[in-house]
Design a protein around this motif. Structure first.
Motif, PDB file in Angstrom:
ATOM      1  N   SER A  89      28.367   5.862  -6.410  1.00 41.32           N
ATOM      2  CA  SER A  89      27.776   4.775  -7.195  1.00 41.32           C
ATOM      3  C   SER A  89      28.568   3.494  -7.027  1.00 41.32           C
ATOM      4  CB  SER A  89      27.723   5.170  -8.677  1.00 41.32           C
ATOM      5  OG  SER A  89      26.896   6.291  -8.862  1.00 41.32           O
ATOM      6  N   LEU A  99      27.879   1.884  -3.697  1.00 42.50           N
ATOM      7  CA  LEU A  99      26.558   1.264  -3.609  1.00 42.50           C
ATOM      8  C   LEU A  99      26.399   0.070  -4.530  1.00 42.50           C
ATOM      9  CD1 LEU A  99      24.340   4.443  -3.320  1.00 42.50           C
ATOM     10  CD2 LEU A  99      24.790   2.760  -1.552  1.00 42.50           C
ATOM     11  N   LEU A 150      26.855   0.076  -7.972  1.00 45.13           N
ATOM     12  CA  LEU A 150      26.604   0.326  -9.393  1.00 45.13           C
ATOM     13  C   LEU A 150      27.841   0.041 -10.215  1.00 45.13           C
ATOM     14  CD1 LEU A 150      24.553   3.638  -9.245  1.00 45.13           C
ATOM     15  CD2 LEU A 150      23.703   1.331  -9.616  1.00 45.13           C
ATOM     16  N   ARG A 187      20.274   8.111 -11.897  1.00 38.88           N
ATOM     17  CA  ARG A 187      20.693   6.867 -11.221  1.00 38.88           C
ATOM     18  C   ARG A 187      21.320   7.168  -9.864  1.00 38.88           C
ATOM     19  NH1 ARG A 187      24.471   3.548 -15.054  1.00 38.88           N
ATOM     20  NH2 ARG A 187      24.273   2.050 -13.355  1.00 38.88           N
ATOM     21  N   THR A 188      22.154   8.196  -9.822  1.00 39.23           N
ATOM     22  CA  THR A 188      22.869   8.480  -8.583  1.00 39.23           C
ATOM     23  C   THR A 188      21.944   9.056  -7.524  1.00 39.23           C
ATOM     24  OG1 THR A 188      24.858   8.916  -9.871  1.00 39.23           O
ATOM     25  CG2 THR A 188      24.863   9.638  -7.585  1.00 39.23           C
ATOM     26  N   THR A 224      18.864   8.402  -7.262  1.00 45.65           N
ATOM     27  CA  THR A 224      18.082   7.240  -6.828  1.00 45.65           C
ATOM     28  C   THR A 224      18.847   6.419  -5.804  1.00 45.65           C
ATOM     29  OG1 THR A 224      16.970   7.123  -8.984  1.00 45.65           O
ATOM     30  CG2 THR A 224      16.905   5.145  -7.605  1.00 45.65           C
ATOM     31  N   GLU A 225      20.147   6.216  -6.040  1.00 44.47           N
ATOM     32  CA  GLU A 225      20.953   5.429  -5.108  1.00 44.47           C
ATOM     33  C   GLU A 225      21.168   6.177  -3.798  1.00 44.47           C
ATOM     34  OE1 GLU A 225      21.788   2.310  -5.347  1.00 44.47           O
ATOM     35  OE2 GLU A 225      20.704   2.265  -7.238  1.00 44.47           O
ATOM     36  N   VAL A 226      21.382   7.484  -3.876  1.00 39.92           N
ATOM     37  CA  VAL A 226      21.532   8.274  -2.645  1.00 39.92           C
ATOM     38  C   VAL A 226      20.228   8.217  -1.846  1.00 39.92           C
ATOM     39  CG1 VAL A 226      21.864  10.594  -1.702  1.00 39.92           C
ATOM     40  CG2 VAL A 226      23.307   9.798  -3.575  1.00 39.92           C
ATOM     41  N   ARG A 232      18.139   5.768  -1.838  1.00 44.36           N
ATOM     42  CA  ARG A 232      18.107   4.438  -1.213  1.00 44.36           C
ATOM     43  C   ARG A 232      18.924   4.432   0.061  1.00 44.36           C
ATOM     44  NH1 ARG A 232      20.046   0.174  -5.438  1.00 44.36           N
ATOM     45  NH2 ARG A 232      20.289  -0.974  -3.482  1.00 44.36           N
ATOM     46  N   TRP A 233      20.101   5.085   0.013  1.00 47.45           N
ATOM     47  CA  TRP A 233      20.954   5.141   1.212  1.00 47.45           C
ATOM     48  C   TRP A 233      20.272   5.944   2.315  1.00 47.45           C
ATOM     49  CZ3 TRP A 233      23.410   9.457   3.452  1.00 47.45           C
ATOM     50  CH2 TRP A 233      24.280   9.156   4.487  1.00 47.45           C
TER      51      TRP A 233
END
Length: 397
Positions: A13, A16, A18, A161-162, A164-166, A168-169
């Motif tokens: 996070s 990225l 966050l 949240r995490t 979702t960010e992974v 995105r990556w």
């Protein structure tokens, strides 16, 4: 979720954006703390997953990447799916594997994240603690191409949240895969165009020259026919994007032998090559168009004896190549126009030309690697180019 998993989630996070911790000044001799170790481990895991994802979203790439993604997320199970169904699963909660395609279909239809809670993920398997999951879309150019799902005992806000960010990556890596694929398709199209643009007048003139020797010197005609076949076998083959400098020079040598048969003593040519650069990777059909340009618009246009010289030298990290003729030359502004395409060569009949090679080199190696044309009226023309010996593009060879 394990303690290690939570540390990795926090580290990812932070990477990225966050949570971006303020850099702290450290004593040079002080060992890195837990945060440094977690950051390194996160980057290491991401680096291991990235090459597979850069191949696109397939069964094979998902199978190779999903284990690293589960380690990154620290959850009990991770699934990757697309419109065709489940691509890969990793984790102990295999009893939920059959539910993953259904969860993926919900996200593929809505293009929005989906949280699996309540009775939906429940199962009767002994010891199964998985009671929830997060399913997030994977997108490429705004299109949902698949889903990433993480299953665990508890679904928290931090996990949502995490994941979702992974996702995105992962989507970013798939975007790069699409760019790589588009680049390969573009280069393949350029190769087809290069073959299609091989000057028809050269083919006609070569065959006419060979025919002229059939009665007067059959052995010479046979030799030239073999050279012509060898040249076309190379130029028209189903080639990769790159070849070795040795093969490219062999093609140039065959071309010049055929032109020498046509022009006789009017054409002289010299090839001077440093042996240590023969194995250097170069774009396919990058030299022959330059030599053809020198013969057609240098020697042939002059209507007198002329010479074409090809010199390849070793310059450390690069190979330097020059193609020189002693023909009529041209004003410098015309030379610039040939490169940017604003001035077509005189009598151009569809040949590849300097502009095509210049564009390819700039696209592959960068703006600093375009052609350099040196010319003046009645002073001949010299075309120079540089090839980096070590470059990521050369791996396509």
């Amino acid at each position: 979720m394990s303690t290690t998993g939570w540390v990795l989630l926090c580290a990812f996070s932070a990477l990225l954006g966050l949570v971006l911790p303020r850099p702290r000044r450290r004593h040079p001799d002080r060992q890195g703390g837990p945060t440094d170790e977690a950051t390194f481990l996160t980057l290491h895991i991401a680096a291991m997953a990235a090459p597979s994802l850069r191949a696109g979203l397939t069964h094979e790439s998902a199978r190779k990447a999903v284990r690293h993604l589960r380690t990154l997320l620290g959850t009990s199970a991770v699934a990757v799916a697309d419109g065709g169904g489940l691509l890969a699963w990793d984790g102990a909660a295999g009893c939920h594997r059959d539910h993953a395609p259904e969860h993926a279909r919900i996200v593929l239809a809505s293009a929005r994240p989906h949280v699996v809670t309540g009775e939906a993920p429940a199962c009767d398997a002994p010891g199964c603690a998985t009671r929830g999951g997060v399913v997030v879309p994977l997108t490429v150019d705004g299109r949902v191409v698949g889903t990433l799902a993480a299953y665990d005992a508890v679904v928290s806000v931090a996990l949502v949240r995490t994941v979702t960010e992974v996702a995105r990556w992962v989507s970013g890596q798939l975007e790069l895969a699409e760019v790589d694929s588009s680049r390969r398709r573009t280069m393949e199209a350029e190769m087809r165009a290069l073959r299609a643009q091989m000057s028809p007048h050269f083919v006609y003139n070569a065959l006419t020259t060979i025919a002229s020797f059939v009665r007067t010197d059959p052995e010479r005609a046979r030799e030239l026919l073999v050279e012509f076949a060898d040249f076309n076998r190379y130029a028209l083959r189903r080639a990769r994007d790159f070849t070795t400098l040795a093969e490219e020079l062999h093609c140039v040598d065959r071309y010049l032998l055929l032109e020498r048969a046509r022009f006789g003593d009017r054409l002289r040519f010299t090839l001077r090559v440093a042996p240590e650069v023969l194995s250097v990777s170069v774009p396919f059909l990058c030299l022959q168009p330059l030599v053809e340009n020198a013969v057609k618009h240098g020697v042939a246009a002059a209507g007198r004896r002329g010479e074409v010289r090809v010199v390849v030298s070793d310059a450390g990290a690069e190979a330097h190549i020059s193609v020189q003729d002693d023909g009529l030359g041209m004003p410098p502004e015309r030379a610039r126009g040939l490169l940017d395409g604003s001035v077509p060569p005189p009598g151009e009949e569809g040949g590849i030309g300097l502009a095509g090679v210049d564009v390819r080199f700039r696209q592959i190696y960068g703006e600093d690697y375009g052609l350099i044309v040196e010319s003046a009226p009645d002073a001949g023309t010299t075309v120079r180019l540089r090839v980096p010996k070590l470059h990521p593009a050369n791996s396509y060879l």
